[in-house]
Design a protein around this motif. Structure first.
Motif, PDB file in Angstrom:
ATOM      1  N   LEU A   1     -16.443  -0.047 -10.740  1.00 50.39           N
ATOM      2  CA  LEU A   1     -17.551  -0.510  -9.738  1.00 50.39           C
ATOM      3  C   LEU A   1     -17.268  -0.711  -8.409  1.00 50.39           C
ATOM      4  N   LEU A   2     -16.199  -0.912  -7.888  1.00 51.43           N
ATOM      5  CA  LEU A   2     -15.710  -1.125  -6.770  1.00 51.43           C
ATOM      6  C   LEU A   2     -16.555  -0.456  -5.395  1.00 51.43           C
ATOM      7  N   HIS A   3     -17.091   0.903  -5.896  1.00 48.89           N
ATOM      8  CA  HIS A   3     -18.135   1.674  -4.908  1.00 48.89           C
ATOM      9  C   HIS A   3     -19.265   0.961  -4.867  1.00 48.89           C
ATOM     10  N   GLU A   4     -19.776   0.421  -5.834  1.00 44.34           N
ATOM     11  CA  GLU A   4     -20.918  -0.230  -5.936  1.00 44.34           C
ATOM     12  C   GLU A   4     -20.966  -1.729  -5.079  1.00 44.34           C
ATOM     13  N   VAL A   5     -19.692  -2.255  -5.142  1.00 45.04           N
ATOM     14  CA  VAL A   5     -19.456  -3.358  -4.312  1.00 45.04           C
ATOM     15  C   VAL A   5     -19.481  -3.171  -3.042  1.00 45.04           C
ATOM     16  N   ALA A   6     -18.912  -1.909  -2.492  1.00 47.78           N
ATOM     17  CA  ALA A   6     -18.697  -1.600  -1.338  1.00 47.78           C
ATOM     18  C   ALA A   6     -20.108  -1.201  -0.739  1.00 47.78           C
ATOM     19  N   ALA A   7     -20.978  -0.762  -1.492  1.00 47.66           N
ATOM     20  CA  ALA A   7     -22.256  -0.435  -0.982  1.00 47.66           C
ATOM     21  C   ALA A   7     -23.233  -1.578  -0.918  1.00 47.66           C
ATOM     22  N   GLY A   8     -22.752  -2.787  -1.448  1.00 46.27           N
ATOM     23  CA  GLY A   8     -23.643  -3.764  -1.716  1.00 46.27           C
ATOM     24  C   GLY A   8     -24.538  -3.753  -2.735  1.00 46.27           C
ATOM     25  N   SER A   9     -24.606  -2.992  -3.693  1.00 51.48           N
ATOM     26  CA  SER A   9     -25.495  -2.940  -4.752  1.00 51.48           C
ATOM     27  C   SER A   9     -24.979  -3.530  -6.075  1.00 51.48           C
TER      28      SER A   9
ATOM     29  N   ILE B   1     -10.267   2.264   5.554  1.00 56.94           N
ATOM     30  CA  ILE B   1     -10.544   1.351   4.291  1.00 56.94           C
ATOM     31  C   ILE B   1     -10.109   2.048   2.799  1.00 56.94           C
ATOM     32  N   ALA B   2      -9.446   1.534   2.112  1.00 57.97           N
ATOM     33  CA  ALA B   2      -9.196   1.630   0.761  1.00 57.97           C
ATOM     34  C   ALA B   2     -10.129   1.145  -0.108  1.00 57.97           C
ATOM     35  N   LEU B   3     -10.375   1.263  -1.343  1.00 60.27           N
ATOM     36  CA  LEU B   3     -10.967   0.735  -2.107  1.00 60.27           C
ATOM     37  C   LEU B   3     -10.384   0.468  -3.434  1.00 60.27           C
ATOM     38  N   ASP B   4      -9.350  -0.340  -3.379  1.00 54.14           N
ATOM     39  CA  ASP B   4      -8.330  -0.697  -4.407  1.00 54.14           C
ATOM     40  C   ASP B   4      -8.689  -1.933  -5.038  1.00 54.14           C
ATOM     41  N   THR B   5      -9.338  -2.847  -4.107  1.00 57.41           N
ATOM     42  CA  THR B   5      -9.641  -4.298  -4.442  1.00 57.41           C
ATOM     43  C   THR B   5     -10.721  -4.701  -4.230  1.00 57.41           C
ATOM     44  N   MET B   6     -11.222  -5.981  -4.944  1.00 57.87           N
ATOM     45  CA  MET B   6     -12.736  -6.634  -4.377  1.00 57.87           C
ATOM     46  C   MET B   6     -12.557  -6.797  -3.019  1.00 57.87           C
ATOM     47  N   ALA B   7     -11.606  -7.481  -2.404  1.00 57.18           N
ATOM     48  CA  ALA B   7     -11.518  -7.960  -1.052  1.00 57.18           C
ATOM     49  C   ALA B   7     -11.806  -6.724  -0.303  1.00 57.18           C
ATOM     50  N   GLN B   8     -11.045  -5.522  -0.486  1.00 59.80           N
ATOM     51  CA  GLN B   8     -11.442  -4.160   0.391  1.00 59.80           C
ATOM     52  C   GLN B   8     -12.796  -3.721   0.251  1.00 59.80           C
ATOM     53  N   ALA B   9     -13.349  -3.744  -0.817  1.00 59.22           N
ATOM     54  CA  ALA B   9     -14.791  -3.364  -0.997  1.00 59.22           C
ATOM     55  C   ALA B   9     -15.767  -4.313  -0.217  1.00 59.22           C
ATOM     56  N   GLU B  10     -15.626  -5.567  -0.216  1.00 65.40           N
ATOM     57  CA  GLU B  10     -16.407  -6.576   0.388  1.00 65.40           C
ATOM     58  C   GLU B  10     -16.022  -6.151   1.958  1.00 65.40           C
ATOM     59  N   ARG B  11     -14.983  -5.831   2.490  1.00 63.24           N
ATOM     60  CA  ARG B  11     -14.649  -5.945   3.808  1.00 63.24           C
ATOM     61  C   ARG B  11     -15.537  -4.514   4.287  1.00 63.24           C
ATOM     62  N   PHE B  12     -15.545  -3.635   3.231  1.00 65.94           N
ATOM     63  CA  PHE B  12     -16.144  -2.336   3.859  1.00 65.94           C
ATOM     64  C   PHE B  12     -17.659  -2.663   4.066  1.00 65.94           C
ATOM     65  N   ARG B  13     -18.421  -3.387   3.216  1.00 70.37           N
ATOM     66  CA  ARG B  13     -19.666  -3.817   2.851  1.00 70.37           C
ATOM     67  C   ARG B  13     -20.205  -4.577   4.145  1.00 70.37           C
ATOM     68  N   ARG B  14     -19.188  -5.566   4.451  1.00 68.60           N
ATOM     69  CA  ARG B  14     -19.757  -6.406   5.724  1.00 68.60           C
ATOM     70  C   ARG B  14     -19.471  -5.425   6.934  1.00 68.60           C
ATOM     71  N   HIS B  15     -18.726  -4.517   7.291  1.00 66.19           N
ATOM     72  CA  HIS B  15     -18.420  -3.601   8.295  1.00 66.19           C
ATOM     73  C   HIS B  15     -19.573  -2.642   8.180  1.00 66.19           C
ATOM     74  N   LEU B  16     -20.217  -2.386   7.098  1.00 63.87           N
ATOM     75  CA  LEU B  16     -21.379  -1.577   7.079  1.00 63.87           C
ATOM     76  C   LEU B  16     -22.396  -2.175   7.584  1.00 63.87           C
ATOM     77  N   ILE B  17     -22.848  -3.517   7.383  1.00 62.51           N
ATOM     78  CA  ILE B  17     -23.964  -4.029   7.743  1.00 62.51           C
ATOM     79  C   ILE B  17     -23.721  -4.325   9.278  1.00 62.51           C
TER      80      ILE B  17
END
Length: 471
Positions: free
Chosen positions: A81-89, A170-186
């Protein structure tokens, strides 16, 4: 005390001391009888947490054994599910599982910390200290003893030595990394709209997103990001054209994306991505990643405001320091019983283990369904192990693979025991099957009725909340 009592006590003491075993050995043996067998599971991913939950519900609650789960994080999220966290969905706060609460409800113990050492002779692992968000130590380094040890610490991103990859992607190993990407995207979309920073030099603002790796994570993330760009514009967070101004590229070194899956799945997925105006670049080996550009072996210099590395995985470095046999990828080598070659009291499974297939002899793939099947197998195998019986051998049953393209579609193939041969699926059926994989994981952790209630709760929440996390 009377003389008679004194004589009896003395006589009994002599009897104990004159036995073949010494008094300390007798006491130790008595303690062994009184103390339940202790199973320590290191790694609270999909497989490790499912195994701890099963053992706790079926055996630990009756006092037949002790179960300890060790993980460096206080919470669990199903890694696919980490890719969905990264995308904010997907909002992690509504889907993550608190290890302490899960332990309380399912009769096992949780210890937070990262595995740093193993002493096989003393049957003891060392767990590193834990720190809060301000870097203050909240748990010290400590030792945890075991009778049986199960390693399930998963995998980490492999950057394959590509210059600049670890620093600029940015890798997508952890929730923190996925959240970091989402914030950078916005932030990138808002900067582009207002022509701030480097965007000021562009006549038309644009956000370029490069995803390195055309496996399931990279493909699923690209589709989710296309949806995210559309939703962010609908809520007024940017005025960019979500298709023309937010450019998404998937860069894969192999001749096709989803190389591990059947070719038809790859071909159909490529068509669907291109319909979403996602650039699919195959046979493009990345040679360097700069702060705002991706360089390839063919000479391409691709501009990128955000770069995601989803090109491969490897075993965590700590496994090579434990004195256990590992392969070239750093995975612990295990037999088909999932026991290590040098110590039958140590098991390993999931991404961190290399287990041979009974049919081909090749290692089974590092996939979520493998970890789930191995967790189910180990629950039964450990009962044999505790009883001193011979252990069964693990047999992986490939049920097929599914790739989600978010709300747009899903594709995959079904095989194994589900049908005879292989069946290509896409559209609504594939999306339902993909969703059911996560629901099966929730059911393994919470049971059928809680899973049903959880599904209903999340469905209602999606009807009353934005489909994308907007902050």
């Amino acid at each position: 005390m009377t003389a008679a009592q004194s004589n009896i006590s003395t006589s009994e003491s002599r009897t104990i001391l004159n036995k073949k075993n010494s008094l300390p050995e007798a006491i130790s043996r008595a303690q062994d009888v009184a103390t339940p067998h202790r199973i320590v599971i290191v790694g609270g991913g999909a497989g490790g947490l499912e195994l701890a939950t099963q053992l706790g519900d079926k055996l630990a609650r009756r006092g037949e054994l002790e179960v300890v789960l060790v993980d460096r994080s206080p919470t669990h999220l199903w890694k696919p599910l980490l890719h969905e966290v990264a995308a904010g969905s997907l909002d992690i706060h509504t889907h993550q599982v608190e290890y302490i609460a899960q332990a309380r409800w399912h009769h096992f113990e949780f210890q937070q910390g990262e595995l740093v050492a193993l002493n096989r002779e003393a049957k003891r692992i060392t767990v590193g200290a834990s720190f809060d968000i301000d870097g203050v130590e909240i748990l010290p380094q400590r030792d945890i003893t075991y009778d049986t040890l199960v390693l399930a610490i998963g995998s980490v991103t492999s950057f394959f030595g590509v210059p600049g990859a670890e620093e600029n992607a940015i890798a997508l190993d952890t929730m923190a990394q996925a959240e970091r990407f989402r914030r950078h995207l916005i932030a990138a979309c808002m900067r582009a709209q207002n022509k701030l920073g480097e965007q000021a030099a562009h006549e038309r603002p644009q956000v370029n997103i490069a995803i390195i790796g055309g496996g399931a994570t990279g493909v699923e993330l690209s589709a989710e990001l296309r949806n995210t760009a559309q939703v962010l514009r609908a809520y007024g967070l940017h005025q960019l054209d979500p298709v023309r101004d937010v450019r998404i590229s998937v860069i894969e070194a192999s001749p096709r994306i989803l190389a591990a899956l059947p070719e038809r799945v790859s071909v159909e997925t490529t068509k669907l991505l291109r319909k979403l105006n996602i650039d699919v670049l195959t046979a493009e080996r990345v040679t360097e990643i700069q702060k705002r550009a991706v360089l390839t072996a063919s000479g391409k210099n691709l501009p990128a405001d955000l770069i995601v590395w989803a090109a491969g995985i490897r075993a965590p470095d700590v496994l090579a320091t434990l004195g256990l046999p590992v392969n070239r990828q750093g995975q612990v080598i295990v037999s088909q019983t999932l026991q290590t070659e040098v110590d039958p009291s140590i098991f390993a499974f999931g991404d961190c283990a290399s287990c041979p297939s009974r049919e081909t002899g090749k290692p089974v793939p590092p996939r979520a369904q493998v970890a789930h099947q191995q967790a189910t197998f180990l629950f039964k195998a450990l009962r044999h192990h505790l009883a001193g019986k011979s252990l069964p051998e693990f047999e992986f049953r490939d049920l097929g693979s599914l790739v989600s393209l978010g709300r747009f579609s899903a594709v995959g193939n079904l095989m194994g025991n589900l049908i005879s041969g292989s069946l290509f699926v896409e559209g609504i059926l594939a999306r339902l099957l993909y969703t059911s994989l996560y629901r099966m994981h929730v059911m393994a952790l919470s049971g059928f009725w809680r899973m049903t209630l959880d599904t209903l709760t999340h469905w209602l929440r999606r009807k009353t909340a934005p489909r994308i996390k907007l902050h």
